[in-house]
Design a protein around this motif. Structure first.
Motif, PDB file in Angstrom:
ATOM      1  N   LYS A 201       5.883  42.637 -14.235  1.00 33.37           N
ATOM      2  CA  LYS A 201       5.149  41.538 -13.616  1.00 33.37           C
ATOM      3  C   LYS A 201       4.178  40.927 -14.626  1.00 33.37           C
ATOM      4  CE  LYS A 201       1.513  44.490 -11.657  1.00 33.37           C
ATOM      5  NZ  LYS A 201       0.766  44.866 -10.439  1.00 33.37           N
ATOM      6  N   ASP A 202       3.604  39.784 -14.282  1.00 36.08           N
ATOM      7  CA  ASP A 202       2.736  39.056 -15.214  1.00 36.08           C
ATOM      8  C   ASP A 202       1.562  39.890 -15.695  1.00 36.08           C
ATOM      9  OD1 ASP A 202       4.380  36.863 -15.067  1.00 36.08           O
ATOM     10  OD2 ASP A 202       3.177  35.826 -13.555  1.00 36.08           O
ATOM     11  N   ASP A 203       0.944  40.625 -14.777  1.00 33.51           N
ATOM     12  CA  ASP A 203      -0.196  41.467 -15.147  1.00 33.51           C
ATOM     13  C   ASP A 203       0.218  42.934 -15.147  1.00 33.51           C
ATOM     14  OD1 ASP A 203       0.219  41.531 -12.422  1.00 33.51           O
ATOM     15  OD2 ASP A 203      -1.900  41.683 -11.900  1.00 33.51           O
ATOM     16  N   ALA A 204       1.355  43.213 -15.774  1.00 30.11           N
ATOM     17  CA  ALA A 204       1.906  44.566 -15.787  1.00 30.11           C
ATOM     18  C   ALA A 204       0.931  45.555 -16.409  1.00 30.11           C
ATOM     19  CB  ALA A 204       3.223  44.585 -16.560  1.00 30.11           C
ATOM     20  N   PRO A 205       0.856  46.754 -15.862  1.00 35.30           N
ATOM     21  CA  PRO A 205      -0.038  47.778 -16.410  1.00 35.30           C
ATOM     22  C   PRO A 205       0.500  48.348 -17.719  1.00 35.30           C
ATOM     23  CG  PRO A 205       1.313  48.729 -14.706  1.00 35.30           C
ATOM     24  CD  PRO A 205       1.620  47.248 -14.703  1.00 35.30           C
ATOM     25  N   PHE A 206      -0.369  48.960 -18.479  1.00 33.36           N
ATOM     26  CA  PHE A 206       0.076  49.754 -19.622  1.00 33.36           C
ATOM     27  C   PHE A 206       0.569  51.082 -19.058  1.00 33.36           C
ATOM     28  CE2 PHE A 206      -0.935  53.114 -22.738  1.00 33.36           C
ATOM     29  CZ  PHE A 206      -0.006  52.744 -23.700  1.00 33.36           C
ATOM     30  N   VAL A 207       1.768  51.488 -19.429  1.00 32.65           N
ATOM     31  CA  VAL A 207       2.381  52.691 -18.879  1.00 32.65           C
ATOM     32  C   VAL A 207       2.666  53.674 -20.011  1.00 32.65           C
ATOM     33  CG1 VAL A 207       4.251  53.627 -17.464  1.00 32.65           C
ATOM     34  CG2 VAL A 207       3.441  51.283 -17.067  1.00 32.65           C
ATOM     35  N   ASP A 208       1.983  54.795 -19.976  1.00 31.02           N
ATOM     36  CA  ASP A 208       2.136  55.842 -20.985  1.00 31.02           C
ATOM     37  C   ASP A 208       2.848  57.015 -20.316  1.00 31.02           C
ATOM     38  OD1 ASP A 208       1.948  57.285 -23.280  1.00 31.02           O
ATOM     39  OD2 ASP A 208      -0.230  57.278 -23.401  1.00 31.02           O
ATOM     40  N   ILE A 209       4.023  57.370 -20.814  1.00 33.54           N
ATOM     41  CA  ILE A 209       4.866  58.369 -20.151  1.00 33.54           C
ATOM     42  C   ILE A 209       5.134  59.539 -21.084  1.00 33.54           C
ATOM     43  CG2 ILE A 209       7.084  58.764 -19.002  1.00 33.54           C
ATOM     44  CD1 ILE A 209       7.092  55.457 -19.117  1.00 33.54           C
ATOM     45  N   VAL A 210       4.984  60.737 -20.559  1.00 36.38           N
ATOM     46  CA  VAL A 210       5.379  61.949 -21.270  1.00 36.38           C
ATOM     47  C   VAL A 210       6.413  62.663 -20.411  1.00 36.38           C
ATOM     48  CG1 VAL A 210       4.673  64.202 -22.135  1.00 36.38           C
ATOM     49  CG2 VAL A 210       3.191  62.216 -22.490  1.00 36.38           C
ATOM     50  N   LEU A 211       7.617  62.802 -20.944  1.00 36.76           N
ATOM     51  CA  LEU A 211       8.695  63.520 -20.267  1.00 36.76           C
ATOM     52  C   LEU A 211       9.002  64.794 -21.043  1.00 36.76           C
ATOM     53  CD1 LEU A 211      11.366  60.750 -19.472  1.00 36.76           C
ATOM     54  CD2 LEU A 211       9.763  61.800 -17.870  1.00 36.76           C
ATOM     55  N   HIS A 212       9.192  65.877 -20.330  1.00 36.97           N
ATOM     56  CA  HIS A 212       9.654  67.089 -20.998  1.00 36.97           C
ATOM     57  C   HIS A 212      11.142  66.952 -21.271  1.00 36.97           C
ATOM     58  CE1 HIS A 212      10.475  71.277 -21.917  1.00 36.97           C
ATOM     59  NE2 HIS A 212       9.163  71.441 -22.041  1.00 36.97           N
ATOM     60  N   GLU A 213      11.597  67.517 -22.374  1.00 40.80           N
ATOM     61  CA  GLU A 213      13.011  67.420 -22.724  1.00 40.80           C
ATOM     62  C   GLU A 213      13.904  67.979 -21.627  1.00 40.80           C
ATOM     63  OE1 GLU A 213      16.187  68.800 -26.215  1.00 40.80           O
ATOM     64  OE2 GLU A 213      14.020  69.115 -26.517  1.00 40.80           O
ATOM     65  N   ALA A 214      13.387  68.901 -20.832  1.00 38.49           N
ATOM     66  CA  ALA A 214      14.184  69.478 -19.747  1.00 38.49           C
ATOM     67  C   ALA A 214      14.705  68.402 -18.802  1.00 38.49           C
ATOM     68  CB  ALA A 214      13.351  70.497 -18.976  1.00 38.49           C
ATOM     69  N   ALA A 215      13.931  67.329 -18.610  1.00 42.20           N
ATOM     70  CA  ALA A 215      14.347  66.256 -17.707  1.00 42.20           C
ATOM     71  C   ALA A 215      15.572  65.528 -18.226  1.00 42.20           C
ATOM     72  CB  ALA A 215      13.198  65.269 -17.506  1.00 42.20           C
ATOM     73  N   LEU A 216      15.780  65.552 -19.546  1.00 42.58           N
ATOM     74  CA  LEU A 216      16.939  64.887 -20.127  1.00 42.58           C
ATOM     75  C   LEU A 216      18.210  65.704 -19.930  1.00 42.58           C
ATOM     76  CD1 LEU A 216      15.398  63.834 -23.581  1.00 42.58           C
ATOM     77  CD2 LEU A 216      15.219  62.652 -21.370  1.00 42.58           C
ATOM     78  N   HIS A 217      18.042  67.018 -19.776  1.00 42.50           N
ATOM     79  CA  HIS A 217      19.196  67.915 -19.675  1.00 42.50           C
ATOM     80  C   HIS A 217      19.512  68.322 -18.245  1.00 42.50           C
ATOM     81  CE1 HIS A 217      19.555  68.607 -24.054  1.00 42.50           C
ATOM     82  NE2 HIS A 217      18.234  68.495 -24.057  1.00 42.50           N
ATOM     83  N   ARG A 218      18.556  68.194 -17.345  1.00 41.48           N
ATOM     84  CA  ARG A 218      18.808  68.547 -15.945  1.00 41.48           C
ATOM     85  C   ARG A 218      19.751  67.497 -15.363  1.00 41.48           C
ATOM     86  NH1 ARG A 218      16.330  70.889 -11.277  1.00 41.48           N
ATOM     87  NH2 ARG A 218      18.017  70.861  -9.752  1.00 41.48           N
ATOM     88  N   VAL A 219      20.997  67.891 -15.106  1.00 40.05           N
ATOM     89  CA  VAL A 219      22.032  66.939 -14.682  1.00 40.05           C
ATOM     90  C   VAL A 219      21.847  66.575 -13.214  1.00 40.05           C
ATOM     91  CG1 VAL A 219      24.496  66.506 -14.443  1.00 40.05           C
ATOM     92  CG2 VAL A 219      23.629  67.819 -16.402  1.00 40.05           C
ATOM     93  N   ILE A 220      21.606  65.305 -12.972  1.00 40.17           N
ATOM     94  CA  ILE A 220      21.458  64.759 -11.623  1.00 40.17           C
ATOM     95  C   ILE A 220      22.559  63.728 -11.401  1.00 40.17           C
ATOM     96  CG2 ILE A 220      19.942  63.502 -10.027  1.00 40.17           C
ATOM     97  CD1 ILE A 220      18.788  66.195 -10.874  1.00 40.17           C
TER      98      ILE A 220
END
Length: 287
Positions: free
Chosen positions: A160-179
């Motif tokens: 959106k026009d006034d989009a927030p700054f979004v800082d994300i930390v994902l653990h590598e486990a989330a990349l491997h957990r098959v959904i």
């Protein structure tokens, strides 16, 4: 965020009234005296936990010095009718999560930590559907469709026009957990890399084997996923979700602890560039 969900509207109105009161440099006690009510009632109003009569809204707007535009919007929110029947979209969204939707849409900054799944704001439709179906095995197709639609609509916050700054930390486990299977995972991880290209999004991955840090952040563990929301109107709020509900700590010392935890997790993370490479590498393994 435009909506006619009465509960969401009530939260929006409360946020607006608190913002106007703060702008007028008035304590909650002044508002309570003006309405001849308790400070507790003002707090419930501003937190979206108590319905507010249009006459009460008008009275508060007067002492807050609201302009014509603010007055019109506040009164519009105050006159959204209660639902007449059940079985609609709003019923598939728990009350405790409605508040998060509003806070997320109002935030100037979002700090997100997730360790087992991809955070909701970053999910593709197929990934979200697989999660929601698993989490709500007795839900109807209509309910699942509505929840998926709601989750996809939330993503407009990022662009959106006034989009927030979004800082994300994902653990590598989330990349491997098959959904949802390999196709769903490959699509989801490719989507992650696309979102990371947005100028207001910064995405880091905590690898399984983090590099050593002077303060031993590589061994720091956060036992729950959380979101730290920074709002210009009301300061910072933490959102911590469990299996059946969520908590919203607002105490300054608790918020500082979560902010410090987020910083430690980010210290243990790969750089943005290295994170993107790792996501791409894992995505390529899904065939």
């Amino acid at each position: 965020m435009a909506t006619n969900d009465p509960q969401v509207v009530l939260i929006q109105l409360g946020i607006m009234l608190r913002r106007l009161r703060n702008a007028a440099d008035l304590p909650a006690s002044a508002a309570a005296n003006h309405l001849d009510c308790s400070i507790a009632k003002i707090s419930k109003m501003e937190n979206g936990k108590q319905r507010i009569l249009p006459s009460e809204v008008s009275s508060l707007l007067e002492i807050y010095g609201a302009d014509d535009s603010q007055t019109a919007e506040a009164l519009r929110l105050a006159t959204v009718p209660k639902p007449r029947r059940r079985g609609t979209y709003r019923d598939s969204v728990p009350d405790w999560f409605r508040r998060f939707i509003v806070l997320e849409s109002e935030a100037a900054e979002l700090l997100i930590y997730e360790f087992e799944v991809i955070a909701g704001l970053l999910q593709t439709k197929n990934y979200a559907r697989a999660l929601l179906e698993a989490g709500n095995p007795l839900a109807s197709h209509r309910d699942i469709d509505q929840q998926v639609e709601m989750r996809m609509n939330r993503k407009s916050v990022l662009t959106k026009d006034d989009a927030p700054f979004v800082d994300i930390v994902l653990h590598e486990a989330a990349l491997h957990r098959v959904i949802g299977g390999d196709d769903v995972m490959r699509e989801q991880l490719e989507h992650l890399r696309e979102l990371a290209d947005l100028s207001n999004v910064r995405l880091h991955v905590v690898p399984f084997r983090p590099a050593p840090t002077p303060t031993k952040d590589e061994a720091f563990v956060a036992k729950a996923a959380f979101v730290l929301l920074k709002l210009e109107s009301t300061g910072a709020v933490v959102y911590v979700e469990d299996v059946v509900s969520a908590n919203y700590p607002e105490e300054a010392n608790v918020i500082k602890e979560y902010a410090a935890a987020f910083q430690r997790l980010r210290n243990a993370s790969l750089s943005v560039e290295e994170s993107s490479k790792l996501i791409g590498k894992v995505a390529s393994q899904y065939t």
